[in-house]
Design a protein around this motif. Structure first.
Motif, PDB file in Angstrom:
ATOM      1  N   UNK A  35       0.821  -1.203   0.000  1.00 41.91           N
ATOM      2  CA  UNK A  35       0.000   0.000   0.000  1.00 41.91           C
ATOM      3  C   UNK A  35       0.859   1.259   0.000  1.00 41.91           C
ATOM      4  N   UNK A  36       0.370   2.287  -0.652  1.00 44.71           N
ATOM      5  CA  UNK A  36       0.965   3.604  -0.483  1.00 44.71           C
ATOM      6  C   UNK A  36       0.209   4.350   0.620  1.00 44.71           C
ATOM      7  N   UNK A  37       0.532   5.628   0.809  1.00 48.27           N
ATOM      8  CA  UNK A  37      -0.066   6.376   1.920  1.00 48.27           C
ATOM      9  C   UNK A  37      -1.566   6.551   1.748  1.00 48.27           C
ATOM     10  N   UNK A  38      -2.033   6.740   0.511  1.00 47.89           N
ATOM     11  CA  UNK A  38      -3.472   6.860   0.272  1.00 47.89           C
ATOM     12  C   UNK A  38      -4.178   5.541   0.583  1.00 47.89           C
ATOM     13  N   UNK A  39      -3.568   4.432   0.166  1.00 52.52           N
ATOM     14  CA  UNK A  39      -4.168   3.125   0.427  1.00 52.52           C
ATOM     15  C   UNK A  39      -4.249   2.799   1.899  1.00 52.52           C
ATOM     16  N   UNK A  40      -3.226   3.189   2.668  1.00 52.44           N
ATOM     17  CA  UNK A  40      -3.269   2.931   4.106  1.00 52.44           C
ATOM     18  C   UNK A  40      -4.336   3.780   4.785  1.00 52.44           C
ATOM     19  N   UNK A  41      -4.501   5.032   4.345  1.00 55.40           N
ATOM     20  CA  UNK A  41      -5.580   5.860   4.895  1.00 55.40           C
ATOM     21  C   UNK A  41      -6.935   5.265   4.537  1.00 55.40           C
ATOM     22  N   UNK A  42      -7.070   4.714   3.340  1.00 57.17           N
ATOM     23  CA  UNK A  42      -8.296   4.045   2.905  1.00 57.17           C
ATOM     24  C   UNK A  42      -8.604   2.842   3.798  1.00 57.17           C
ATOM     25  N   UNK A  43      -7.583   2.034   4.102  1.00 61.60           N
ATOM     26  CA  UNK A  43      -7.774   0.859   4.963  1.00 61.60           C
ATOM     27  C   UNK A  43      -8.194   1.273   6.364  1.00 61.60           C
ATOM     28  N   UNK A  44      -7.505   2.270   6.925  1.00 58.70           N
ATOM     29  CA  UNK A  44      -7.816   2.696   8.286  1.00 58.70           C
ATOM     30  C   UNK A  44      -9.179   3.375   8.387  1.00 58.70           C
ATOM     31  N   UNK A  45      -9.717   3.797   7.255  1.00 60.47           N
ATOM     32  CA  UNK A  45     -11.028   4.452   7.239  1.00 60.47           C
ATOM     33  C   UNK A  45     -12.152   3.470   6.918  1.00 60.47           C
TER      34      UNK A  45
ATOM     35  N   UNK B  81     -14.134  12.522  17.767  1.00 59.34           N
ATOM     36  CA  UNK B  81     -13.598  12.541  16.406  1.00 59.34           C
ATOM     37  C   UNK B  81     -14.046  11.310  15.646  1.00 59.34           C
ATOM     38  N   UNK B  82     -14.141  11.436  14.347  1.00 57.80           N
ATOM     39  CA  UNK B  82     -14.707  10.357  13.542  1.00 57.80           C
ATOM     40  C   UNK B  82     -13.767   9.171  13.382  1.00 57.80           C
ATOM     41  N   UNK B  83     -12.489   9.330  13.683  1.00 58.39           N
ATOM     42  CA  UNK B  83     -11.538   8.246  13.459  1.00 58.39           C
ATOM     43  C   UNK B  83     -10.921   7.732  14.754  1.00 58.39           C
ATOM     44  N   UNK B  84     -11.442   8.136  15.919  1.00 58.33           N
ATOM     45  CA  UNK B  84     -10.729   7.918  17.169  1.00 58.33           C
ATOM     46  C   UNK B  84     -10.966   6.545  17.779  1.00 58.33           C
ATOM     47  N   UNK B  85     -12.180   6.013  17.707  1.00 56.69           N
ATOM     48  CA  UNK B  85     -12.504   4.738  18.357  1.00 56.69           C
ATOM     49  C   UNK B  85     -13.240   3.843  17.372  1.00 56.69           C
ATOM     50  N   UNK B  86     -12.612   2.732  17.025  1.00 53.22           N
ATOM     51  CA  UNK B  86     -13.213   1.700  16.175  1.00 53.22           C
ATOM     52  C   UNK B  86     -13.038   0.353  16.847  1.00 53.22           C
TER      53      UNK B  86
ATOM     54  N   UNK C 176      -9.712  -2.750  19.667  1.00 56.36           N
ATOM     55  CA  UNK C 176     -10.108  -1.347  19.644  1.00 56.36           C
ATOM     56  C   UNK C 176      -8.932  -0.557  19.074  1.00 56.36           C
ATOM     57  N   UNK C 177      -9.173   0.221  18.031  1.00 50.93           N
ATOM     58  CA  UNK C 177      -8.087   1.000  17.451  1.00 50.93           C
ATOM     59  C   UNK C 177      -8.607   2.335  16.953  1.00 50.93           C
ATOM     60  N   UNK C 178      -7.700   3.190  16.528  1.00 53.06           N
ATOM     61  CA  UNK C 178      -8.106   4.482  16.003  1.00 53.06           C
ATOM     62  C   UNK C 178      -6.937   5.424  15.869  1.00 53.06           C
ATOM     63  N   UNK C 179      -7.245   6.655  15.529  1.00 59.05           N
ATOM     64  CA  UNK C 179      -6.255   7.700  15.339  1.00 59.05           C
ATOM     65  C   UNK C 179      -6.419   8.772  16.411  1.00 59.05           C
ATOM     66  N   UNK C 180      -5.287   9.197  16.959  1.00 61.24           N
ATOM     67  CA  UNK C 180      -5.261  10.354  17.854  1.00 61.24           C
ATOM     68  C   UNK C 180      -4.590  11.471  17.071  1.00 61.24           C
TER      69      UNK C 180
END
Length: 452
Positions: free
Chosen positions: A49-59, A173-178, A240-244
């Motif tokens: 994956x490139x950086x866009x693909x990794x952001x896509x996966x994490x989203x 935040x929309x990406x904090x808790x999954x 449980x994962x997410x972005x801070x």
């Protein structure tokens, strides 16, 4: 004297693929069909994956905010929008992809193995693996992924089947808790992971090492640990994962451990954590720095970044003495990307307190590993991976013995088409002692990889 569970195999013996840890996964063509976009948007050389693909996966398999979705195929609504206003007196509407999000992948290998006696064998594995893949988002808060495989050595097997519940605490935040649950890859490291960051074929030794690979001599026969646990294997787990913020990713989870069937092999669930910090370049949430143009970014070729990762894993497994042995592993790495150049170095250490039974001592593993990949052309990649692995095994009395391996993996990956990949990689052991099964001191692998 110490005995390995599997020594160097003669010419024509089973390849390392029989361990099940060579498998790698391209982002499925179902995503390309849904978003009407080419594979290069999310990949450097699929499955990498490139950086866009990794952001896509994490989203949750959706393009992040600020990243144009292109000609996205509209999903099928499972209800009417006003139902949201009536909730909880109405079912909250959802959505599914308009077409079945299914893809197939066929991998065909040629392996050339040369054993210690100088004998060479060439094996056609046509095909080596056939995958059925499915995945996608079911609205902004639900995602799913499925991976099934038929393999020449292991037959049919379910590798992943997981569901993600996303954006659970919108106020943070929309990406904090999954939450992700199911049979899944733990992604303890994205560095050289089979689904995220590997352009060529072979994994590192620490990813497939297990204490059951190492036997010690005892009266009446060798004593072998019974634990099936390996750091690189997927397992039933809840995470449980997410972005801070846009730069820091976290994950904490509970896994089944080394159990191979439906039931756990003990009364303990394993725990793990992982952290990743990305400095510079495209954010993990897909956000662009003010100094970075979105035009033609396509991830790595515009990315200038340093990534630092660490993980810890804590578990228990049965031992031959009808007891349990605690094990723990820690790892850290640093990776630098500057356009076509991708360099990284890392280390992993593991200790299993008494895998041979009470009073027989601990088994320790440590690994230092590195890789370098360079895009000579947008469709042609050179790769070199190296690893130094040491396994310390309890010996007679209070002594211990060490086995060392030095593993080199030079390779080339060429994209014949965006969905057709040709890989050539050598598998070399300049230094070898036998706690890790391998097919030969020297091997060459050729792979034709097609996804549709």
């Amino acid at each position: 004297m110490f005995v390995a569970a599997a020594a160097s195999a003669p010419t024509g013996a089973t390849s390392p693929s029989s361990t099940g840890f060579h498998r790698d996964l391209a982002a499925i063509p179902a995503f390309a069909r849904r978003y009407r976009t080419g594979c290069a948007r999310c990949h450097v050389a699929a499955p990498k994956l490139n950086a866009v693909g990794e952001a896509f996966r994490l989203n949750g398999y959706r393009f992040p905010e600020g990243e144009p979705a292109g000609r996205e195929e509209p999903p099928v609504a499972l209800g009417e929008e006003p139902w949201k206003d009536l909730w909880p007196k109405a079912v909250w509407p959802g959505e599914i992809p308009a077409t079945a999000p299914i893809a197939f992948r066929i991998q065909s290998d040629v392996e050339v193995l040369r054993d210690g006696a100088g004998k060479t064998a060439t094996n056609f594995r046509f095909p080596q693996d056939v995958y059925l893949l499915a995945g996608g988002s079911l609205g902004p808060t639900v995602a799913a992924f499925f991976e099934g495989e038929w393999n020449r050595d292991d037959g049919a097997e379910l590798l992943q089947a997981k569901v993600g519940l996303l954006r659970l605490v919108p106020g943070l935040g929309t990406r904090t808790v999954n939450v992700w649950l199911g049979l899944q890859n733990l992604f303890l490291f994205t560095f050289a992971d089979r689904q995220i960051d590997r352009a060529t074929r072979q994994p590192f030794l620490w990813q497939r090492f297990g204490v059951a690979d190492v036997s010690i001599p005892r009266a009446g026969g060798n004593l072998t640990p019974v634990s099936p646990f390996r750091l690189g294997a997927g397992q039933p787990s809840i995470e449980v994962n997410g972005l801070i913020g846009p730069r820091l990713y976290y994950g904490v989870g509970l896994g089944q451990g080394g159990a191979t069937g439906r039931r756990d092999n003990n009364d303990h669930k394993d725990a793990y954590y992982k952290l990743r910090l990305k400095l510079g370049g495209l954010g993990l949430d897909g956000s662009y720095p003010a100094t970075m143009s979105t035009a033609g970014s396509f991830g790595q070729f515009q990315d200038r970044t340093v990534i630092v990762e660490t993980f810890g894993y804590f578990g228990r497994e049965p031992n031959p003495g009808d007891g349990q042995s605690r094990h723990r592993s820690f790892g850290a790495n640093v990776r630098a990307i500057r356009g076509p150049l991708d360099l990284g170095v890392g280390a992993v250490r593991s200790v299993d307190d008494h895998p041979y039974g009470a009073g027989l001592g601990a088994l320790r593993m440590r690994s230092l590993f590195a890789k370098g990949e360079y895009a000579v052309l947008p469709w042609l990649f050179g790769s070199l991976k190296a690893e130094w692995l040491t396994v310390s095994v309890p010996g007679a009395g209070s002594g211990s013995a060490e086995f060392r391996q030095h593993h080199l993996m030079p390779g080339v990956a060429a994209l014949i088409r965006q969905n057709v990949r040709l890989v050539a990689e050598a598998d070399l052991y300049p230094e070898y002692a036998t706690p890790i099964p391998r097919s030969s001191p020297r091997g060459v692998w050729l792979r034709l990889d097609l996804a549709f």
